[in-house]
Design an enzyme around this catalytic site. Structure first.
Site, PDB file in Angstrom:
ATOM      1  N   ASP A  13       0.984  -1.235  -0.038  1.00  0.00           N
ATOM      2  CA  ASP A  13       0.076   0.110   0.031  1.00  0.00           C
ATOM      3  C   ASP A  13       0.885   1.148  -0.108  1.00  0.00           C
ATOM      4  OD1 ASP A  13      -2.190   1.697   0.275  1.00  0.00           O
ATOM      5  OD2 ASP A  13      -2.070   1.796   2.521  1.00  0.00           O
ATOM      6  N   CYS A  76      -4.424  -1.155  -2.068  1.00  0.00           N
ATOM      7  CA  CYS A  76      -4.784   0.362  -2.105  1.00  0.00           C
ATOM      8  C   CYS A  76      -5.593   0.570  -3.409  1.00  0.00           C
ATOM      9  CB  CYS A  76      -3.372   0.741  -2.196  1.00  0.00           C
ATOM     10  SG  CYS A  76      -3.008   2.789  -2.842  1.00  0.00           S
ATOM     11  N   CYS A 186     -11.068   3.498   0.343  1.00  0.00           N
ATOM     12  CA  CYS A 186      -9.561   3.950   0.523  1.00  0.00           C
ATOM     13  C   CYS A 186      -9.078   2.870   1.763  1.00  0.00           C
ATOM     14  CB  CYS A 186      -9.321   5.212   0.783  1.00  0.00           C
ATOM     15  SG  CYS A 186      -7.568   5.473   1.461  1.00  0.00           S
TER      16      CYS A 186
HETATM   17  N1  DGL Z   1      -4.665   3.326   0.831  1.00  0.00           N
HETATM   18  C1  DGL Z   1      -4.734   4.025  -0.262  1.00  0.00           C
HETATM   19  C2  DGL Z   1      -5.917   3.702  -1.054  1.00  0.00           C
HETATM   20  O1  DGL Z   1      -6.636   2.569  -0.720  1.00  0.00           O
HETATM   21  C3  DGL Z   1      -4.474   5.555  -0.032  1.00  0.00           C
HETATM   22  C4  DGL Z   1      -3.894   6.309  -1.067  1.00  0.00           C
HETATM   23  C5  DGL Z   1      -3.087   7.154  -0.900  1.00  0.00           C
HETATM   24  O2  DGL Z   1      -1.967   7.057  -0.465  1.00  0.00           O
HETATM   25  O3  DGL Z   1      -3.492   8.327  -0.824  1.00  0.00           O
HETATM   26  O4  DGL Z   1      -6.427   4.386  -1.774  1.00  0.00           O
END
Ligand code: DGL
Length: 264
Positions: A13, A76, A186
């Site tokens: 992620d 992610c 997210c």
């Molecule tokens: N955990 C990421 C997602 O699911 C976060 C994205 C980011 O770093 O802005 O989109």
């Protein structure tokens, strides 16, 4: 490379958010060894260009392939919606991605209005556009970019006044529009469920895709005969390219073997 069942599952992620997926995987598949990569130095991904997100995803995938992973979970939404097509076309290892659960939300809503909180990168992606175009026309989807939320979570400020105020600016307008389901698009956001419930007073359903990802991982591993069936104490290793304290805090009480800071 021919994969075998004793190899670890790789998970990455942009930061610590994908640990919400790791927790689901670990619960469903406690026998699997896992290697988690938190690219926190480059978080957030949400405001970056598609090209940058693809390049960061390549870096993460090559790290996990070098660690001999048999399957990679792109934990992610932003990386999945922008890069998984490229990854699948260029690497032979199997990938599991995560996308906002708007379909299940559209089947549950009674007010015919659902909210989705996600990054700019996810909401503007072609994949998300395609998925949302398949939802019934009589369902209203209210999209909200969660700008600033990932940064606060990465700073360990989950339970802070700053977080509460920011969440209210995103969620109150959706409540005024009469949403009864809120999709968390997210993987960082499941850590905000308590803070969100304080605002919604438990009046709406909060939906995320973590459990579905773990189930899909199990299905794919089983179909490839790659489920680890050897009774052993599973190893769960976490790597981060930033201060490991935040990761340690989020994993408190979980079964992890090692958390290491690395340059990557
Ligand atoms: N955990 C990421 C997602 O699911 C976060 C994205 C980011 O770093 O802005 O989109």
């Amino acid at each position: 490379m021919i994969e075998n069942s004793s190899q670890p599952i790789g998970i990455f992620d942009s930061g610590i958010g994908g640990t919400s997926i790791w927790k689901e995987v670990q619960q469903l598949l406690p026998n699997e060894d896992t290697i988690y990569l938190a690219d926190s130095l480059y978080a957030p991904y949400g405001q970056k260009s598609k090209e940058d997100i693809i390049n960061l995803s390549i870096k993460n995938v090559e790290f996990l392939i070098n660690k001999n992973c048999k399957l990679i979970i792109v934990a992610c939404n932003t990386a999945t919606t922008n890069a998984i097509k490229y990854l699948r076309a260029n690497y032979s290892v199997s990938f599991i991605g995560i996308e906002p659960a708007i379909k299940p939300a559209s089947l549950q809503t009674k007010t015919k209005t659902i909210g989705i909180l996600a990054t700019k990168g996810t909401l503007n992606s072609e994949l998300f556009e395609k998925t949302s175009s398949l939802i019934d026309n009589d369902i209203k989807i209210i999209e909200q970019i969660g700008e600033g939320l990932v940064e606060l979570i990465e700073q360990g400020k989950i339970d802070s006044t700053e977080m509460d105020l920011l969440l209210r600016t995103y969620i109150n307008p959706m409540l005024e529009e009469n949403i009864d389901c809120l999709v968390l698009g997210c993987t960082h956001y499941p850590y905000l469920i308590d803070a969100i419930k304080k605002i919604t007073k438990d009046s709406i359903n909060i939906i995320d895709s973590g459990e579905a990802v773990a189930k899909q991982t199990k299905r794919i591993l089983a179909s490839k005969n790659l489920l680890n069936r050897t009774e052993h104490n599973a190893s769960n290793i976490f790597y981060t390219n930033k201060d490991k304290t935040v990761l340690e805090n989020i994993l408190r009480g979980s079964k992890y073997t090692l958390i290491e800071e690395l340059n990557f």
